[in-house]
Motif scaffolding. Structure first.
Motif, PDB file in Angstrom:
ATOM      1  N   TRP A 144       0.835  -1.208   0.000  1.00 15.62           N
ATOM      2  CA  TRP A 144       0.000   0.000   0.000  1.00 15.62           C
ATOM      3  C   TRP A 144       0.877   1.268   0.000  1.00 15.62           C
ATOM      4  CZ3 TRP A 144      -4.501   1.207  -1.618  1.00 15.62           C
ATOM      5  CH2 TRP A 144      -5.079   2.438  -1.263  1.00 15.62           C
TER       6      TRP A 144
ATOM      7  N   LYS B  90       0.755   6.816  -6.838  1.00 17.43           N
ATOM      8  CA  LYS B  90      -0.240   7.888  -6.999  1.00 17.43           C
ATOM      9  C   LYS B  90       0.494   9.220  -7.143  1.00 17.43           C
ATOM     10  CE  LYS B  90      -4.441   9.223  -7.215  1.00 17.43           C
ATOM     11  NZ  LYS B  90      -5.174   8.833  -8.425  1.00 17.43           N
TER      12      LYS B  90
ATOM     13  N   LYS C 258      -4.246  -8.045  -1.790  1.00 14.65           N
ATOM     14  CA  LYS C 258      -5.304  -7.231  -1.169  1.00 14.65           C
ATOM     15  C   LYS C 258      -5.010  -5.733  -1.339  1.00 14.65           C
ATOM     16  CE  LYS C 258      -7.105 -10.613   2.033  1.00 14.65           C
ATOM     17  NZ  LYS C 258      -7.052 -11.206   3.371  1.00 14.65           N
TER      18      LYS C 258
ATOM     19  N   SER D  53      -5.772  -4.764  -4.955  1.00 17.37           N
ATOM     20  CA  SER D  53      -7.214  -4.674  -5.210  1.00 17.37           C
ATOM     21  C   SER D  53      -7.773  -3.364  -4.671  1.00 17.37           C
ATOM     22  CB  SER D  53      -7.973  -5.825  -4.543  1.00 17.37           C
ATOM     23  OG  SER D  53      -7.495  -7.039  -5.042  1.00 17.37           O
ATOM     24  N   LYS D  54      -7.309  -2.994  -3.475  1.00 19.41           N
ATOM     25  CA  LYS D  54      -7.765  -1.727  -2.865  1.00 19.41           C
ATOM     26  C   LYS D  54      -7.323  -0.537  -3.733  1.00 19.41           C
ATOM     27  CE  LYS D  54      -6.755   0.852   1.432  1.00 19.41           C
ATOM     28  NZ  LYS D  54      -7.829   1.304   2.288  1.00 19.41           N
TER      29      LYS D  54
ATOM     30  N   LYS E  28      -6.839  -0.521  -6.904  1.00 18.76           N
ATOM     31  CA  LYS E  28      -7.637  -0.485  -8.139  1.00 18.76           C
ATOM     32  C   LYS E  28      -8.918   0.311  -7.872  1.00 18.76           C
ATOM     33  CE  LYS E  28      -8.911  -1.663 -12.241  1.00 18.76           C
ATOM     34  NZ  LYS E  28      -8.381  -0.863 -13.290  1.00 18.76           N
ATOM     35  N   LYS E  29      -9.540   0.011  -6.720  1.00 15.56           N
ATOM     36  CA  LYS E  29     -10.814   0.665  -6.374  1.00 15.56           C
ATOM     37  C   LYS E  29     -10.613   2.112  -5.939  1.00 15.56           C
ATOM     38  CE  LYS E  29     -12.906  -3.295  -4.291  1.00 15.56           C
ATOM     39  NZ  LYS E  29     -12.332  -3.683  -3.027  1.00 15.56           N
ATOM     40  N   GLU E  30      -9.650   2.335  -5.051  1.00 10.99           N
ATOM     41  CA  GLU E  30      -9.563   3.650  -4.405  1.00 10.99           C
ATOM     42  C   GLU E  30      -8.612   4.628  -5.082  1.00 10.99           C
ATOM     43  OE1 GLU E  30      -8.931   3.217  -0.177  1.00 10.99           O
ATOM     44  OE2 GLU E  30     -10.509   1.705  -0.044  1.00 10.99           O
TER      45      GLU E  30
ATOM     46  N   GLY F 283      -7.446   4.005  -8.468  1.00 13.65           N
ATOM     47  CA  GLY F 283      -7.534   3.862  -9.930  1.00 13.65           C
ATOM     48  C   GLY F 283      -6.240   3.346 -10.548  1.00 13.65           C
TER      49      GLY F 283
ATOM     50  N   SER G 189      -4.044   0.230 -11.834  1.00 12.57           N
ATOM     51  CA  SER G 189      -4.142  -1.183 -12.223  1.00 12.57           C
ATOM     52  C   SER G 189      -2.786  -1.844 -12.005  1.00 12.57           C
ATOM     53  CB  SER G 189      -4.586  -1.313 -13.681  1.00 12.57           C
ATOM     54  OG  SER G 189      -3.696  -0.631 -14.539  1.00 12.57           O
TER      55      SER G 189
END
Ligand code: HPA
Ligand code: ZN
Length: 330
Positions: free
Chosen positions: A82, A89, A121, A124-125, A127-129, A131, A133
């Protein structure tokens, strides 16, 4: 601010050569050592930082494997991943294909599942939060034997839904791609894509072997190719990607300084290269810093920078339609 540097910062990009264990920042290493009660030979974060003084690949690997010992629980692998994704980002990395070294963990009693689930995990987070990939590539440690790689492949097969391919890393010289020909053959038959570190320190022969015997889709590093005209022609004709990591190469003594790096020359030979960070926490530079420092040291033009960024998408394992979508935005 310099227009090219501004362009680097704001442009979406992909990263294709990143070891997740190499994103373990000294402060996090220190925190995890305390939490997990792991003995480390450093009394402070500053002591850790001053140990990051490498002369070659092996001197780095010794410290890097020692650092990885503090990663124990699934949440450690989640938090590690993370933190890296937040750096992505910040650098406008919108797609990342990350390596992990299962054997570094399974050999000290950590379950393969713990490692891959923690990483997955976090991805995946993101990807959702965020953007962002991503894909996961598991690497075999080439200093270990073929049998150990086969065992690791079998463990990876149970997570085929999360892992897109296999790679080869660790001590290069003395451990040629040929050593893993049969493992890679089985990986391909099982539906994995293949990549391999080759031509980082070792000569172009290793790149030939990675291409011909391991059937790789990409060469990681590959900077030693320029000494071999026939190889350069093949790499250029077939546009085989080389995932170049400029600051890593300087930190590990492959080039004395960034001004002497051959990436500009590689571009002039129409090689499919892009810029990556490799082990950013150990080399002190994530992707944007690699791009910016290379631009300054080699006086890269905006056109050259644009090419490098476009190549990062072209060389990725994204769907063709997704590649086009990103490239249109550059
Ligand atoms: N080369 C080989 N093995 C590695 C590297 C590298 O650059 N980084 C992490 N493991
Ligand atoms: Zn690497």
């Amino acid at each position: 601010m310099n227009e090219i540097i501004e362009f680097i910062k704001k442009t979406p990009k992909a990263e294709l050569h990143l070891h997740i264990e190499g994103t373990l920042e000294p402060s996090f290493l220190f925190k995890l050592a305390k939490k997990n009660k792991i003995q480390i030979p450093f009394k402070s974060i500053n002591e850790i930082k001053s140990a990051y003084n490498f002369t070659n690949l092996q001197s780095f690997l010794d410290i890097y494997y020692q650092g990885a010992n503090v990663l124990i629980n699934e949440e450690d692998f989640f938090d590690l991943t993370w933190s890296y994704l937040l750096k992505c980002k910040n650098d406008n990395v919108v797609h990342t294909e990350i390596f992990f070294d299962p054997q570094t963990h399974t050999d000290r009693g950590i379950k393969f599942d713990t490692v891959v689930n923690g990483i997955h995990k976090a991805l995946s987070k993101a990807k959702k939060e965020l953007g962002i990939s991503s894909e996961i590539i598991m690497c075999f440690l080439r200093h270990l034997d073929e049998d150990a790689a086969f065992k690791t492949l079998d463990q990876g097969l149970r997570h085929k839904d999360k892992i897109i391919g296999v790679g080869l890393d660790s001590s290069e010289i003395g451990h040629p791609p040929k050593k893993f020909e049969r493992v890679f053959q089985k990986a391909i038959e099982s539906g994995f894509l293949t990549v391999a570190h080759a031509g980082e320190e070792a000569p172009s022969k290793y790149i030939w072997e990675a291409l011909n015997l391991l059937k790789v889709k990409r060469i990681d590093h590959g900077v030693q190719c320029l000494n071999d005209e026939k190889l350069v022609k093949k790499l250029s004709d077939e546009q085989i990607p080389l995932t170049v990591c400029p600051i890593s190469n300087v930190k590990l003594g492959v080039f004395k300084k960034l001004e002497e790096h051959n990436l500009k020359k590689m571009l002039s030979k129409d090689l499919m290269i892009m810029i990556n960070s490799d082990d950013p926490a150990y080399f002190g530079a994530y992707v944007n810093k690699n791009l910016i420092e290379s631009q300054i040291a080699l006086n890269l033009s905006k056109k050259e920078i644009k090419k490098l960024i476009i190549n990062s998408f072209k060389s990725s394992f994204l769907l063709e339609s997704k590649k086009k979508e990103w490239i249109r935005k550059i």
